[in-house]
Each structure stands twice: as structure tokens, then as C-alpha cells.
Design an enzyme around this catalytic site. Structure first.
Site, PDB file in Angstrom:
ATOM      1  N   GLU A  87       0.828  -1.214   0.000  1.00 43.01           N
ATOM      2  CA  GLU A  87       0.000   0.000   0.000  1.00 43.01           C
ATOM      3  C   GLU A  87       0.861   1.261   0.000  1.00 43.01           C
ATOM      4  O   GLU A  87       1.671   1.484   0.906  1.00 43.01           O
ATOM      5  CB  GLU A  87      -0.929  -0.004   1.224  1.00 43.01           C
ATOM      6  N   LYS A 272      -7.527  -0.635  11.551  1.00 43.11           N
ATOM      7  CA  LYS A 272      -6.911  -1.115  10.296  1.00 43.11           C
ATOM      8  C   LYS A 272      -5.670  -0.277   9.987  1.00 43.11           C
ATOM      9  O   LYS A 272      -4.634  -0.796   9.556  1.00 43.11           O
ATOM     10  CB  LYS A 272      -7.925  -1.040   9.149  1.00 43.11           C
ATOM     11  N   ASP A 288       3.310 -14.739  11.837  1.00 48.10           N
ATOM     12  CA  ASP A 288       1.960 -15.102  11.408  1.00 48.10           C
ATOM     13  C   ASP A 288       1.035 -13.896  11.606  1.00 48.10           C
ATOM     14  O   ASP A 288       0.512 -13.669  12.694  1.00 48.10           O
ATOM     15  CB  ASP A 288       1.496 -16.305  12.261  1.00 48.10           C
ATOM     16  N   HIS A 387      -2.121  10.239  -0.217  1.00 50.75           N
ATOM     17  CA  HIS A 387      -2.233   8.872  -0.694  1.00 50.75           C
ATOM     18  C   HIS A 387      -2.068   8.833  -2.212  1.00 50.75           C
ATOM     19  O   HIS A 387      -1.326   8.023  -2.751  1.00 50.75           O
ATOM     20  CB  HIS A 387      -3.610   8.333  -0.290  1.00 50.75           C
TER      21      HIS A 387
END
Ligand code: MEV
Length: 450
Positions: A87, A272, A288, A387
């Protein structure tokens, strides 16, 4: 020389993004005391036979960018942080915010607790109190049995530390459901295999002790006994942005964080953003990340309502912005893929940590940094400007720009303010019609980060 006057390696690297790859590698080599042979891991993926050993039916590898987040100072130590993520703007935001936090003294962390949980499910329990008493009465025997099946862990200082019994909100025709929890010090492993083995080893004895039936025997990914805290302070003077004073930016960040405290819809997105920092370090170190994700989100809902896992407040003394993050992090620095995958091994070298708890401290700090970056952008100019600026390179690549053209097209997209596929195609066509300018004459600026 480091900013604190010592000769320890310094992670405050100005314009790392502007350096060609060779220079970046040179900086990294000096910082982490690497050799050319160490860096070879970055040139290709792990040998196929290694990948083939990890999973069944392997046919290849899926390359992702491994980037370095700069500027981190954590508990007084400078760290360069490897992050594997696709991202745009994640690594830039982490580095930028780490720079601001550095000016406030860097991140501070604390390991709150460091035990993994294994569950042995019991069904058909006739008398819950008698069942609890039977298990707790055999505590010493059960701990010894668990330790006996993990002798090497015990040698390294770990082992099963306690047993707890929980009555669940469920029953069937044969009786109540309960869960026996084993609390295990897994030292520097993530610990899934050790904990699962302990659960399976103890199950027959627990069945005999309680007269109940054993169901599942498996670790819990809600690792709320393996919790780490990170905190930071940002001087208010460092928060000002174009046309907005530091105090206003700070107050907007605090209000934005409060939105996530009161609304689970916002909290999910807020968290998130935190995982945008934590997961890439987990991937880079072969950990993991699904277990970590499961743990953090379950933790966020531990009081029955899903909430943010960070808090942002104002220091009543000097008005600085204070950030605080508390999350369960089940990570390892030994075992699993961490020591087998050449890139994960290199990431560990760059991080310079041996202990799993130190890796968790770094991950929590990166998560908090990422959260600050998102909140600062959201509370001021909005997320899209930065972004899309970072995304411009992807758009340029998708338009067909070659390696030599991509920076120019991306730079022109940013400068023009319209970052779209059609604009990228038009710019590329225009660029190809023009004679090549020399570097000095190049009129198209590069997209980049501070
Ligand atoms: C995007 O990947 C992450 C953010 O949505 C996080 C947030 O909203 O806090 C920007």
C-alpha cells in the site's frame, strides 16, 4: 554520530527515498553491519526448495516490496524497520511520524504480560465447581506434565506457568461447557506448536480428573496475556501544517481519535490503520500476521463492544500530543519461518533484536506511528492528497511507463494535481514525443516523501 552524541547507529536519515537503491543499501549495510552476502537475500526470493518446504503445492513466489521505515527511536535505541507492504504511503507515513515522535524523545514501550494461552475445551460438565476444583487441585501435576513435553523450552527458561478454568455460556444435554486455560511462557517463539502440544498432552489427564469430555485442544489467538504498550509524545510545535497551527492540528487529532472510541464503524478503520504498521513488520520477519490480526481485533472487542486500541490525549503540562497503544502481539524471533526465510532473517538483522518481546515493542511503535500519520492526514487535508501522491507511481506504471519514465510521469501527475489513468497516458505520450531532457533540464518533478 547520533543525535544524542553517541556513536550508535542513527535511524534519522534525511531523504532516504531520494537515494538510488545502491545508496539505500549502503546506508542499511552501515547501520546494521551487514555484508554483501547478507544483502543477497534482497535480490531474489528464497530458493524454491525452501518455499516448497513451507506449504504444499508451491509453484513459485509472490514478490512484494520490502522497504525500510526510517527515523524510529524506541526506548532510546535507533531502529530501521523493514516493512513488507504493497500500500502506497504506509512506509512514508510511518517514517514521517517517527520523525515527529523522535523530536519528543521517541517511542516508549512496556511489555505488560508475556504468556500465551492454550485452551482445552470441556463438555458434559455435570458440576462446574467440582470440575474447577479438580483441575486447580491438580495444578502442580498439570504444570509438570506440560513442562515435561517441552523440555527444551524449560531449559531456555520457559514453561507452563499457570492453569485457569472458565465456565462458558453454553451447555448441552450432557452438561455445561468449560475451558481449561494453560498460561505458557514461550520465551522467544510465537509458541503455537508448543502450546498446542501441551494442550494435547494434558487433555487425557484433565478428562480423567474431571470426568468431563475433552473437545478442542488449541491455543487462543486472543492472546490477552501477551500484551505490549507503546506511547509517544509529539511537541505541539511539530504538528503545524500549511495554514494550520500545531494546537489546532493536535486538537483535531484528539477529536478524530475520540470518534474511534465511540463508534465501532470508525474504530475498525482506525485499527486497520494501526495494523498497516504492524502487519508489514510481521510479514518482513516471517511472523503469522493472521494470528496477530485475530488477536488485536478480538482484544479491541474485549469488553463486548469493538473499540480503538489507541488513545490520543493532550499533556496538561506543555500541551504536547500524547499517543498510547496497547495490543496483544503474539510474535516470535525463533522457530517458524523467521529463521528459515532468507529475507525474514535479514529483516531480523536489520532490526537488531533477539527477543520476541523486543520485536513486539517495535511493532507496537510502528502501529502507533502509522495511526498518527492517518489521523493527522484525516483530521487536516484528508487522506487522498498524500495517498494519491504516493499512488502516482502505480498509476504511471499502469499507464505503460517504463522504468526510466515512471518517475517523470508520476512527478507530472502530482504537479498537475490530477492523478488518473487517462492523465498518465496523456503525459506518457507527451513525454515520448519530446526529445529526452538532460537530468539538469528535466522539467518534471519527482513524487516523494519528506
Ligand atoms: C488506510 O489503509 C488506513 C486508514 O483508513 C486508517 C484510518 O482511517 O485511520 C487511512
Amino acid at each position: 554520530m547520533n543525535g544524542d552524541g553517541t556513536t550508535a547507529p542513527c535511524s534519522r536519515i534525511q531523504g532516504f527515498y531520494r537515494l538510488p537503491r545502491e545508496e539505500r543499501l549502503r546506508v542499511l549495510t552501515a547501520f546494521a553491519d551487514l555484508t554483501a552476502a547478507d544483502l543477497a537475500a534482497l535480490d531474489g526470493d528464497a530458493p524454491f526448495h525452501v518455499l516448497d518446504a513451507f506449504v504444499e503445492n508451491a509453484v513459485g513466489a509472490f514478490p512484494m516490496p520490502l522497504a525500510i521505515a526510517t527515523n524510529f527511536r524506541i526506548d532510546g535505541v535507533d531502529r530501521l524497520v523493514p516493512m513488507v507492504v504493497e500500500e502506497s504511503s504506509v512506509v512514508a507515513a510511518a517514517s514521517n511520524m517517527a520523525r515527529l515522535v523522535r523530536d519528543g524523545g521517541g517511542f516508549r514501550t512496556e511489555v505488560v504480560s508475556d504468556l500465551m494461552i492454550g485452551q482445552v475445551q470441556l463438555t458434559g460438565v455435570r458440576d462446574p465447581e467440582a470440575c474447577r476444583a479438580a483441575v486447580l487441585g491438580a495444578r502442580e501435576e498439570l504444570l509438570a506434565l506440560a513442562d515435561a513435553c517441552q523440555a527444551r523450552l524449560v531449559e531456555r527458561g520457559g514453561g507452563c506457568r499457570d492453569v485457569e478454568v472458565r465456565l462458558l455460556d453454553a451447555s448441552d444435554d450432557d452438561g455445561f461447557w468449560m475451558a481449561v486455560h494453560l498460561l505458557v511462557d514461550v520465551q522467544d517463539a510465537m509458541g503455537a506448536n508448543m502450546v498446542n502440544t501441551m494442550c494435547e498432552t494434558l487433555a487425557p489427564r484433565i478428562e480423567a480428573l474431571t470426568g468431563a469430555r475433552v473437545g478442542l485442544r488449541i491455543l487462543s489467538n486472543l492472546s490477552d496475556r501477551r500484551v505490549v504498550r507503546a506511547s509517544c509524545r509529539v511537541p505541539v510545535s511539530r504538528l503545524s501544517r500549511e495554514g494550520m497551527g500545531g494546537a489546532e492540528v493536535r486538537d483535531r487529532i484528539v477529536a478524530a481519535a475520540r470518534f474511534a472510541e465511540v463508534d465501532p464503524y470508525r474504530a475498525a478503520t482506525h485499527n486497520k490503520g494501526i495494523m498497516n504498521g504492524i502487519d508489514p513488520v510481521a510479514v518482513a520477519t516471517g511472523n503469522d500476521w493472521r494470528a496477530i490480526e485475530a488477536g488485536v481485533h478480538a482484544w479491541a472487542a474485549r469488553d463486548g463492544r469493538y473499540r480503538s486500541v489507541s488513545r490520543w490525549t493532550v499533556d496538561p503540562g506543555d500541551g504536547a500530543l500524547l499517543g498510547h497503544l496497547e495490543v496483544p502481539l503474539q510474535v516470535g524471533t525463533v522457530g517458524g519461518v523467521t529463521r528459515l526465510h532468507p529475507v525474514a532473517r535479514l529483516s531480523m538483522r536489520i532490526l537488531g533484536v533477539e527477543r520476541a518481546s523486543d520485536l513486539a515493542r517495535i511493532m507496537a511503535s510502528v502501529g502507533l506511528s502509522q495511526n498518527l500519520g492517518a489521523l493527522r492526514a484525516l483530521a487536516t487535508e484528508g487522506i487522498q492528497r498524500g495517498h494519491m501522491r504516493m499512488h502516482a507511481k502505480n498509476v504511471a506504471l499502469a499507464s505503460g511507463a517504463s522504468l526510466h519514465e515512471v518517475d517523470q510521469v508520476a512527478g507530472a501527475l502530482v504537479a498537475g494535481g490530477e492523478i488518473s489513468a487517462s492523465r498518465a497516458e496523456a503525459l506518457l505520450a507527451e513525454l515520448r514525443r519530446r526529445p529526452r531532457p538532460t537530468a539538469a533540464e528535466n522539467p518534471l518533478p519527482r513524487a516523494g516523501i519528506a
